[in-house]
Design a protein around this motif. Sequence first.
Motif, PDB file in Angstrom:
ATOM      1  N   PRO A 136       0.507  -1.476  -0.376  1.00 36.74           N
ATOM      2  CA  PRO A 136      -0.057   0.318   0.482  1.00 36.74           C
ATOM      3  C   PRO A 136       1.075   1.392   0.154  1.00 36.74           C
ATOM      4  CG  PRO A 136      -1.394  -1.035   2.027  1.00 36.74           C
ATOM      5  CD  PRO A 136       0.565  -1.884   0.622  1.00 36.74           C
ATOM      6  N   GLY A 137       0.243   2.314  -1.010  1.00 39.99           N
ATOM      7  CA  GLY A 137       1.571   3.557  -1.520  1.00 39.99           C
ATOM      8  C   GLY A 137       2.458   3.350  -2.097  1.00 39.99           C
ATOM      9  N   GLY A 138       2.780   1.697  -2.498  1.00 39.70           N
ATOM     10  CA  GLY A 138       3.766   2.038  -3.549  1.00 39.70           C
ATOM     11  C   GLY A 138       3.207   2.285  -4.930  1.00 39.70           C
ATOM     12  N   ALA A 139       4.369   1.914  -5.654  1.00 42.99           N
ATOM     13  CA  ALA A 139       4.034   1.811  -7.501  1.00 42.99           C
ATOM     14  C   ALA A 139       3.022   0.825  -7.467  1.00 42.99           C
ATOM     15  CB  ALA A 139       5.521   1.563  -8.010  1.00 42.99           C
ATOM     16  N   GLY A 140       2.323   1.756  -8.649  1.00 40.80           N
ATOM     17  CA  GLY A 140       0.775   0.618  -8.381  1.00 40.80           C
ATOM     18  C   GLY A 140       1.823  -0.326 -10.805  1.00 40.80           C
ATOM     19  N   ASP A 141       2.462  -0.391 -10.309  1.00 46.70           N
ATOM     20  CA  ASP A 141       3.409  -1.383 -10.880  1.00 46.70           C
ATOM     21  C   ASP A 141       3.235  -2.690 -10.808  1.00 46.70           C
ATOM     22  OD1 ASP A 141       4.015   1.188 -12.056  1.00 46.70           O
ATOM     23  OD2 ASP A 141       6.336   0.882 -11.054  1.00 46.70           O
ATOM     24  N   LEU A 142       2.384  -3.824 -11.437  1.00 47.97           N
ATOM     25  CA  LEU A 142       2.848  -5.600 -11.591  1.00 47.97           C
ATOM     26  C   LEU A 142       2.332  -5.942 -13.073  1.00 47.97           C
ATOM     27  CD1 LEU A 142      -0.692  -6.293 -12.063  1.00 47.97           C
ATOM     28  CD2 LEU A 142      -1.176  -5.109 -10.097  1.00 47.97           C
ATOM     29  N   LEU A 143       3.372  -6.946 -12.682  1.00 47.63           N
ATOM     30  CA  LEU A 143       2.602  -8.660 -14.181  1.00 47.63           C
ATOM     31  C   LEU A 143       2.219  -9.252 -12.956  1.00 47.63           C
ATOM     32  CD1 LEU A 143       6.670  -8.918 -15.192  1.00 47.63           C
ATOM     33  CD2 LEU A 143       5.129  -7.256 -15.436  1.00 47.63           C
ATOM     34  N   VAL A 144       1.989 -10.190 -14.653  1.00 45.50           N
ATOM     35  CA  VAL A 144       0.258 -11.569 -14.175  1.00 45.50           C
ATOM     36  C   VAL A 144       1.257 -12.003 -14.954  1.00 45.50           C
ATOM     37  CG1 VAL A 144      -1.377 -12.505 -14.627  1.00 45.50           C
ATOM     38  CG2 VAL A 144      -1.696 -10.271 -13.820  1.00 45.50           C
ATOM     39  N   VAL A 145       2.283 -13.002 -14.414  1.00 42.60           N
ATOM     40  CA  VAL A 145       2.522 -14.420 -15.466  1.00 42.60           C
ATOM     41  C   VAL A 145       1.670 -15.655 -14.615  1.00 42.60           C
ATOM     42  CG1 VAL A 145       4.513 -12.743 -14.722  1.00 42.60           C
ATOM     43  CG2 VAL A 145       4.465 -15.173 -13.151  1.00 42.60           C
ATOM     44  N   ASP A 146       2.593 -16.649 -16.400  1.00 41.76           N
ATOM     45  CA  ASP A 146       2.254 -18.356 -16.018  1.00 41.76           C
ATOM     46  C   ASP A 146       3.317 -18.647 -15.303  1.00 41.76           C
ATOM     47  OD1 ASP A 146       0.128 -18.117 -17.395  1.00 41.76           O
ATOM     48  OD2 ASP A 146       0.804 -18.569 -19.382  1.00 41.76           O
ATOM     49  N   GLY A 147       2.644 -19.473 -13.740  1.00 40.06           N
ATOM     50  CA  GLY A 147       4.221 -20.370 -13.359  1.00 40.06           C
ATOM     51  C   GLY A 147       4.404 -19.230 -12.521  1.00 40.06           C
ATOM     52  N   ASN A 148       4.581 -20.152 -11.033  1.00 42.63           N
ATOM     53  CA  ASN A 148       5.113 -19.891 -10.525  1.00 42.63           C
ATOM     54  C   ASN A 148       6.424 -19.347 -10.053  1.00 42.63           C
ATOM     55  OD1 ASN A 148       6.043 -19.972  -7.222  1.00 42.63           O
ATOM     56  ND2 ASN A 148       5.089 -21.336  -6.857  1.00 42.63           N
ATOM     57  N   PRO A 149       7.116 -18.397  -9.949  1.00 41.65           N
ATOM     58  CA  PRO A 149       7.774 -17.624 -10.107  1.00 41.65           C
ATOM     59  C   PRO A 149       8.931 -17.915  -9.230  1.00 41.65           C
ATOM     60  CG  PRO A 149       6.675 -15.710  -9.469  1.00 41.65           C
ATOM     61  CD  PRO A 149       5.933 -16.781  -9.636  1.00 41.65           C
ATOM     62  N   ILE A 150       8.350 -18.843  -8.053  1.00 41.44           N
ATOM     63  CA  ILE A 150       9.494 -18.886  -6.420  1.00 41.44           C
ATOM     64  C   ILE A 150      10.838 -20.491  -7.064  1.00 41.44           C
ATOM     65  CG2 ILE A 150       9.542 -19.962  -3.961  1.00 41.44           C
ATOM     66  CD1 ILE A 150       7.544 -17.409  -3.278  1.00 41.44           C
ATOM     67  N   ASP A 151       9.374 -21.484  -7.190  1.00 45.12           N
ATOM     68  CA  ASP A 151      10.067 -22.397  -8.110  1.00 45.12           C
ATOM     69  C   ASP A 151      10.441 -22.686  -9.634  1.00 45.12           C
ATOM     70  OD1 ASP A 151       8.880 -22.597  -5.483  1.00 45.12           O
ATOM     71  OD2 ASP A 151       7.160 -24.689  -6.279  1.00 45.12           O
ATOM     72  N   ASP A 152      10.072 -21.669 -10.450  1.00 48.73           N
ATOM     73  CA  ASP A 152      10.100 -22.264 -12.291  1.00 48.73           C
ATOM     74  C   ASP A 152      10.784 -20.867 -12.360  1.00 48.73           C
ATOM     75  OD1 ASP A 152      10.696 -22.098 -14.506  1.00 48.73           O
ATOM     76  OD2 ASP A 152       7.903 -22.259 -14.400  1.00 48.73           O
ATOM     77  N   GLY A 153      12.245 -20.701 -13.265  1.00 47.61           N
ATOM     78  CA  GLY A 153      13.184 -19.719 -13.274  1.00 47.61           C
ATOM     79  C   GLY A 153      12.795 -18.810 -14.599  1.00 47.61           C
ATOM     80  N   GLY A 154      11.839 -19.343 -15.115  1.00 43.86           N
ATOM     81  CA  GLY A 154      11.501 -19.330 -16.517  1.00 43.86           C
ATOM     82  C   GLY A 154      10.230 -18.336 -16.364  1.00 43.86           C
ATOM     83  N   ALA A 155       9.019 -18.269 -15.412  1.00 43.75           N
ATOM     84  CA  ALA A 155       7.637 -18.176 -14.715  1.00 43.75           C
ATOM     85  C   ALA A 155       7.600 -16.496 -15.219  1.00 43.75           C
ATOM     86  CB  ALA A 155       7.128 -18.243 -13.638  1.00 43.75           C
ATOM     87  N   CYS A 156       8.848 -15.853 -14.901  1.00 41.54           N
ATOM     88  CA  CYS A 156       8.941 -13.992 -15.686  1.00 41.54           C
ATOM     89  C   CYS A 156       8.759 -13.722 -16.906  1.00 41.54           C
ATOM     90  CB  CYS A 156       9.828 -13.341 -14.412  1.00 41.54           C
ATOM     91  SG  CYS A 156       9.445 -13.046 -13.127  1.00 41.54           S
ATOM     92  N   GLU A 157       9.374 -15.135 -17.634  1.00 40.73           N
ATOM     93  CA  GLU A 157       9.110 -14.732 -19.276  1.00 40.73           C
ATOM     94  C   GLU A 157       7.567 -14.540 -20.101  1.00 40.73           C
ATOM     95  OE1 GLU A 157      13.387 -16.441 -21.557  1.00 40.73           O
ATOM     96  OE2 GLU A 157      12.936 -18.077 -20.415  1.00 40.73           O
ATOM     97  N   ARG A 158       6.995 -15.596 -19.198  1.00 42.86           N
ATOM     98  CA  ARG A 158       5.254 -16.017 -19.849  1.00 42.86           C
ATOM     99  C   ARG A 158       4.398 -14.890 -19.077  1.00 42.86           C
ATOM    100  NH1 ARG A 158       7.774 -20.886 -17.889  1.00 42.86           N
ATOM    101  NH2 ARG A 158       6.313 -21.240 -16.361  1.00 42.86           N
ATOM    102  N   VAL A 159       4.567 -13.997 -19.519  1.00 37.11           N
ATOM    103  CA  VAL A 159       4.063 -12.667 -19.203  1.00 37.11           C
ATOM    104  C   VAL A 159       2.756 -12.930 -19.841  1.00 37.11           C
ATOM    105  CG1 VAL A 159       4.293  -9.954 -18.844  1.00 37.11           C
ATOM    106  CG2 VAL A 159       6.342 -11.002 -18.185  1.00 37.11           C
ATOM    107  N   ARG A 160       1.517 -12.259 -19.266  1.00 37.06           N
ATOM    108  CA  ARG A 160      -0.391 -11.976 -19.521  1.00 37.06           C
ATOM    109  C   ARG A 160      -0.229 -10.014 -18.936  1.00 37.06           C
ATOM    110  NH1 ARG A 160      -2.890 -16.347 -22.230  1.00 37.06           N
ATOM    111  NH2 ARG A 160      -1.616 -18.314 -21.223  1.00 37.06           N
ATOM    112  N   VAL A 161      -0.232  -9.837 -18.313  1.00 37.86           N
ATOM    113  CA  VAL A 161      -0.524  -9.073 -18.024  1.00 37.86           C
ATOM    114  C   VAL A 161       0.263  -8.050 -17.455  1.00 37.86           C
ATOM    115  CG1 VAL A 161      -2.343  -7.715 -16.647  1.00 37.86           C
ATOM    116  CG2 VAL A 161      -2.839  -8.868 -17.973  1.00 37.86           C
ATOM    117  N   VAL A 162       0.593  -6.268 -18.095  1.00 40.18           N
ATOM    118  CA  VAL A 162       1.533  -5.757 -17.772  1.00 40.18           C
ATOM    119  C   VAL A 162       0.764  -3.952 -17.055  1.00 40.18           C
ATOM    120  CG1 VAL A 162       3.785  -4.667 -18.092  1.00 40.18           C
ATOM    121  CG2 VAL A 162       3.719  -6.547 -18.667  1.00 40.18           C
TER     122      VAL A 162
END
Length: 447
Positions: free
Chosen positions: A411-437
């Motif tokens: 709360p109070g921070g930048a309204g910047d986010l991504l919606v990605v396919d895959g769990n980025p805590i377990d999957d190093g490639g999840a942040c390549e599969r971007v659905r929403v920016v």
Amino acid sequence: MCLHDHDATPTLPPAALSRRNVMAGAAVLAGVTAAGIASASSAAAAEGAPPATTGADHDHGSRPGTVGSLVVEGGSIVDPLTGHVVHDGVVVVRNGTVLAVGSRDATRRAVAAVGSRARRIDASGRWVVPGLVDVHVHANALADARALLTAGATTVRSGSSTFYQDVAMRSLPERAPGLAPRMRAAGVFVSPQLGDSALADPEIAPLAALPNGVTSTADIAHVTRVNVRRGVDVVKTRANPRAGLAEQDPRELVYDREQLSAVVRAAKGRPVLCHAYSAEGIEGAVRAGVRSIEHGVFVSDRTIGEMARRGTHFTPTLAAISGMIGSSDPVLAARGREYTPILMRAVREAHERGVTVVAGTDSFGTEVAPIGSEVRLLVAAGLTPLDALRAATTSAARLLGWSRQVGRLLPGGAGDLLVVDGNPIDDGGACERVRVVVAQGVVVRAA
């Protein structure tokens, strides 16, 4: 050879611009006008201040310059700092700022407050992460900024621009939300050969006549001071030539410790990032007091220890180095094959010894390597997926001085986010599969 008076430090009049500078500025302003922005707000906020944007809760925040309210619901929300995940979570963004984040119950009042006019994005079955931070890019035009945004980099650090375009673009997140990433600007590259960038400012134009380039500590300091007067946030310099040009030797030393120290002193407290490949170049840069080493392929064990002691950050730009492997130029392809495994070992060693590794792609123009690919390559080098995610969020935000604003969804921070396919805590490639920016509360990409 010096072509100016180093004892004098004239104040640069705002009107003292080259024609190319005026044209570049006009292009940026034209983009603002096209976005429908009628007035300009104040300059970028200091660290810790919430990102200021203009406009009421009108529309759905779906085009540059339009900031409304947004509800992203149903996804698993990741906090990179703690590794904590809120499943079936909700992020509420209003006027470019996170209003609430958490479970459906915890965000119920915030959802009600933004009302039915808020745009809603169903992230069910997907993962929500803060907008990613790319700490090494070269953006000289609005098309470059757009390419970075749509690839997932909502915050960037410039690695220099030709005519101070990055200084101009830095104002856009407030004046025209959704048009460009939040940016730390570097201005002109402090380098022996300035090329046409010598025409970026009348105070450095005479240096174009130097037969051996900008090599004296006096001239190096002069270029740095001009950058400072032009309002840069950081200063970019080099110890070695480029690896991406076959005719250059990236192990040749072009600035030694004394020359790099001149940059650091003239920067007057602004962080200095240094392009460096050779062991000697990297060591000289670290001991000169630079804030981060860019590329750093042949960093020595001794220098890794010094980086850990000093808190020097490491931006390996793995995407750029490994990307040379596919080059049609045999020299560059050979460099890519040689340098990539060496750099990966250096990243692993540096990380294990306490050096903060941050994510940067060295993207240039519209030829953008998605920042998610750098996250994947950091995992391949030996970081855990969570540590690699931190390299592109919390660690990078801290390097840029935006740790209260960027890198986490708070709360109070930048309204910047991504919606990605895959769990980025377990999957190093999840942040390549971007659905929403979402950048500055504006949806700039939606699959």
